[in-house]
Design an enzyme around this catalytic site. Structure first.
Site, PDB file in Angstrom:
ATOM      1  N   ASP A  74       9.281   2.790  -0.665  1.00 20.61           N
ATOM      2  CA  ASP A  74       8.294   3.449   0.195  1.00 20.61           C
ATOM      3  C   ASP A  74       8.578   3.000   1.626  1.00 20.61           C
ATOM      4  O   ASP A  74       8.196   1.900   2.035  1.00 20.61           O
ATOM      5  CB  ASP A  74       6.882   3.057  -0.251  1.00 20.61           C
ATOM      6  CG  ASP A  74       5.808   3.655   0.660  1.00 20.61           C
ATOM      7  OD1 ASP A  74       6.172   4.235   1.696  1.00 20.61           O
ATOM      8  OD2 ASP A  74       4.614   3.529   0.331  1.00 20.61           O
ATOM      9  N   LYS A 106       4.842   9.158   8.633  1.00 14.93           N
ATOM     10  CA  LYS A 106       4.654   8.624   9.985  1.00 14.93           C
ATOM     11  C   LYS A 106       5.711   9.135  10.986  1.00 14.93           C
ATOM     12  O   LYS A 106       5.622  10.259  11.447  1.00 14.93           O
ATOM     13  CB  LYS A 106       4.571   7.099   9.940  1.00 14.93           C
ATOM     14  CG  LYS A 106       3.373   6.644   9.055  1.00 14.93           C
ATOM     15  CD  LYS A 106       3.092   5.178   9.177  1.00 14.93           C
ATOM     16  CE  LYS A 106       2.090   4.709   8.145  1.00 14.93           C
ATOM     17  NZ  LYS A 106       0.716   4.689   8.569  1.00 14.93           N
ATOM     18  N   TYR A 119       0.861  -1.192   0.000  1.00 15.55           N
ATOM     19  CA  TYR A 119       0.000   0.000   0.000  1.00 15.55           C
ATOM     20  C   TYR A 119       0.893   1.236   0.000  1.00 15.55           C
ATOM     21  O   TYR A 119       1.886   1.286   0.729  1.00 15.55           O
ATOM     22  CB  TYR A 119      -0.889  -0.013   1.251  1.00 15.55           C
ATOM     23  CG  TYR A 119      -1.753   1.232   1.417  1.00 15.55           C
ATOM     24  CD1 TYR A 119      -2.799   1.498   0.536  1.00 15.55           C
ATOM     25  CD2 TYR A 119      -1.518   2.132   2.459  1.00 15.55           C
ATOM     26  CE1 TYR A 119      -3.590   2.637   0.696  1.00 15.55           C
ATOM     27  CE2 TYR A 119      -2.307   3.264   2.629  1.00 15.55           C
ATOM     28  CZ  TYR A 119      -3.335   3.513   1.750  1.00 15.55           C
ATOM     29  OH  TYR A 119      -4.123   4.637   1.909  1.00 15.55           O
TER      30      TYR A 119
HETATM   31  N1  PLP Z   1       2.973   4.184   2.270  1.00 12.29           N
HETATM   32  C1  PLP Z   1       2.877   3.236   3.221  1.00 12.29           C
HETATM   33  C2  PLP Z   1       3.842   2.101   3.218  1.00 12.29           C
HETATM   34  C3  PLP Z   1       1.890   3.320   4.206  1.00 12.29           C
HETATM   35  O1  PLP Z   1       1.804   2.366   5.131  1.00 12.29           O
HETATM   36  C4  PLP Z   1       1.012   4.427   4.179  1.00 12.29           C
HETATM   37  C5  PLP Z   1      -0.048   4.544   5.181  1.00 12.29           C
HETATM   38  O2  PLP Z   1      -0.293   3.698   6.000  1.00 12.29           O
HETATM   39  C6  PLP Z   1       1.150   5.379   3.175  1.00 12.29           C
HETATM   40  C7  PLP Z   1       2.143   5.235   2.234  1.00 12.29           C
HETATM   41  C8  PLP Z   1       0.229   6.558   3.125  1.00 12.29           C
HETATM   42  O3  PLP Z   1       0.541   7.420   4.171  1.00 12.29           O
HETATM   43  P1  PLP Z   1      -0.564   8.458   4.696  1.00 12.29           P
HETATM   44  O4  PLP Z   1      -1.636   7.666   5.358  1.00 12.29           O
HETATM   45  O5  PLP Z   1       0.211   9.340   5.645  1.00 12.29           O
HETATM   46  O6  PLP Z   1      -1.046   9.214   3.519  1.00 12.29           O
END
Ligand code: PLP
Length: 431
Positions: free
Chosen positions: A241, A269, A146
């Site tokens: 990511d 985060k 994700y």
């Molecule tokens: N990338 C990863 C690996 C994530 O776990 C998340 C959210 O949980 C995101 C991107 C998206 O981040 P945000 O919820 O701050 O938009």
């Protein structure tokens, strides 16, 4: 203790009249767990306190950001100090430089970076940059990873494996989704085939190098290295990511653990210490393509917000100072033993994975290395376990697909409460 959550239930009902599903982010609704979410009144250290007065050992930690638990005194004092001087200026501040330099110090591949407001913004912007510099359309993502809710990334595997992806939300255009190719995580051969088929159309590969959005999985030996070589061979960019894994699996994230250097990294985060922050960065020559020096446009009214910068800086500085990695390992070993012993006494198949301050467990005999295998877990058993743990004051993520998070203030008291709860839950667990 009476674990009824009557006030939470009432608030949930009220919230549902004004917000879709009563929440501002879907996973918070506990949909699928057959219970209303606990509405939270406060947080303290490793605990959340709900509106009915129950306290929970918090293993969600706001979905990752709270590396030092709730209301940590040094982060709070940094916030109060900044608050007294204003909370947004829409102009550059020294705090932005401090956080960026600290990030680069901990993750040297972030040679240059841009702060944004969320992980979603970070991944969307990194994809735009990858397309902008390579002048190519297609990206590769992996089934089960994700990357936030940007249109190019809300795409699932199309039928027939090696085809282009399909939107996994109404509103995502098929015209756009066709430029996202989806492969199975840990399957290098599929990626090689995609490169053979689409050759110089592929702008880049984006992945969670250690996926935390299908439980917690690990890359198999050679997988990340193989992706790096394919990107080099075909002139595509490798994007890690690390929104979830950054500063959690190791100080320098998965880049440090596996020694593979991506072209771009996305963060979120922990980097904001619990305030809304994301960042993307990497090779200097790539980041120099971002406006105002380059032509790839990306901007944000509140980006680099001073409150968020000081909270992130304090969080990372404290991590660097206290080096909690042995503490995390010790906690995880005991937690793993607690899970495994209770499961084996109850004759239940279970796999437990952890790295640094992240963990995941699967009701599955293991090994679990792909999304297809996660899909074979015992979801009903998970649901019963989740509800049982919640009613013992243990706040786990409400889905078999989510990872768990520790903070530096989780200690022996929280551990023994958790293990006792696991034991009594497993004893009565039905599938
Ligand atoms: N990338 C990863 C690996 C994530 O776990 C998340 C959210 O949980 C995101 C991107 C998206 O981040 P945000 O919820 O701050 O938009």
């Amino acid at each position: 203790m009476d674990w009824t959550r009557s006030r939470s239930e009432k608030l949930y009902e009220q919230a549902c009249t004004i917000m879709p599903g009563g929440v501002n982010s879907p996973v918070r609704s506990f949909k699928g767990m057959g219970t209303a979410p606990a509405f939270i009144k406060s947080g303290r250290g490793a605990y959340l306190i709900d509106e009915d007065g129950h306290d929970y050992v918090d293993y969600i930690c706001s979905w990752g950001p709270l590396l030092h638990g709730h209301c940590h005194p040094s982060i709070r004092s940094a916030l109060e100090n900044q608050l007294s001087r204003g909370w947004t200026y829409g102009a550059p501040t020294e705090a932005e430089i401090h956080l960026a330099e600290l990030v680069r110090n901990m993750m040297p591949c972030m040679q240059m970076m841009r702060m944004v407001n969320s992980g979603t913004e970070a991944t969307m912007s990194a994809i735009r940059l990858a397309r902008g510099v390579t002048k190519r359309k297609k990206i590769i993502k992996f089934n089960g990873c994700y990357h936030g809710h940007g249109d190019s990334l809300l795409v699932q595997m199309g039928s027939g494996g090696l085809t282009f992806g399909e939107p996994n939300s109404p509103g995502v255009l098929a015209d756009l989704a066709q430029h996202t190719l989806v492969a199975e995580y840990n399957d290098l051969e599929q990626v090689e085939n995609l490169f053979r088929e689409y050759r110089t159309d592929i702008a880049g590969i984006i992945l969670e190098p250690i996926p935390g959005n299908m439980g917690l999985l690990f890359p198999q030996s050679g997988f990340l290295e193989g992706l790096r070589s394919l990107c080099d061979e075909y002139g595509s960019l490798l994007i890690f990511d690390e929104v979830m894994t950054g500063f959690r699996v190791a100080q320098g994230g998965a880049c440090e653990v596996y020694g593979v250097e991506p072209d771009l990294v996305c963060l979120g985060k922990v980097i904001g210490g619990g305030l809304p922050v994301g960042a993307y960065g990497g090779k200097r020559e790539l980041m120099q393509e971002i406006s105002p020096i380059g032509g790839v446009y990306q901007a944000g009214t509140l980006s680099g917000n001073p409150l968020a910068m000081v909270a992130g800086f304090e969080t990372l500085k404290r991590l660097q100072e206290i080096k909690p990695w042995k503490q995390f390992n010790d906690y995880m070993s005991e937690l793993a033993a607690g899970f495994k012993n209770a499961a084996s006494r109850a004759n239940i198949d279970l796999q437990f994975n952890s790295m640094g301050s992240m963990f995941g467990f699967f009701f599955h005999p293991g090994p679990v290395t792909t999304k297809l295998e996660v899909d074979k877990c015992d979801f009903l058993r998970f649901k019963h376990f989740f509800v049982g743990m919640l009613e013992k004051g243990i706040y786990l993520a409400p889905s078999q697909y989510e990872a768990g998070f520790l903070s530096t203030v989780h200690g022996s008291e929280e551990l023994s409460r958790t293990i006792n709860s696991i034991e009594s839950c497993m004893e009565t667990l039905d599938s």
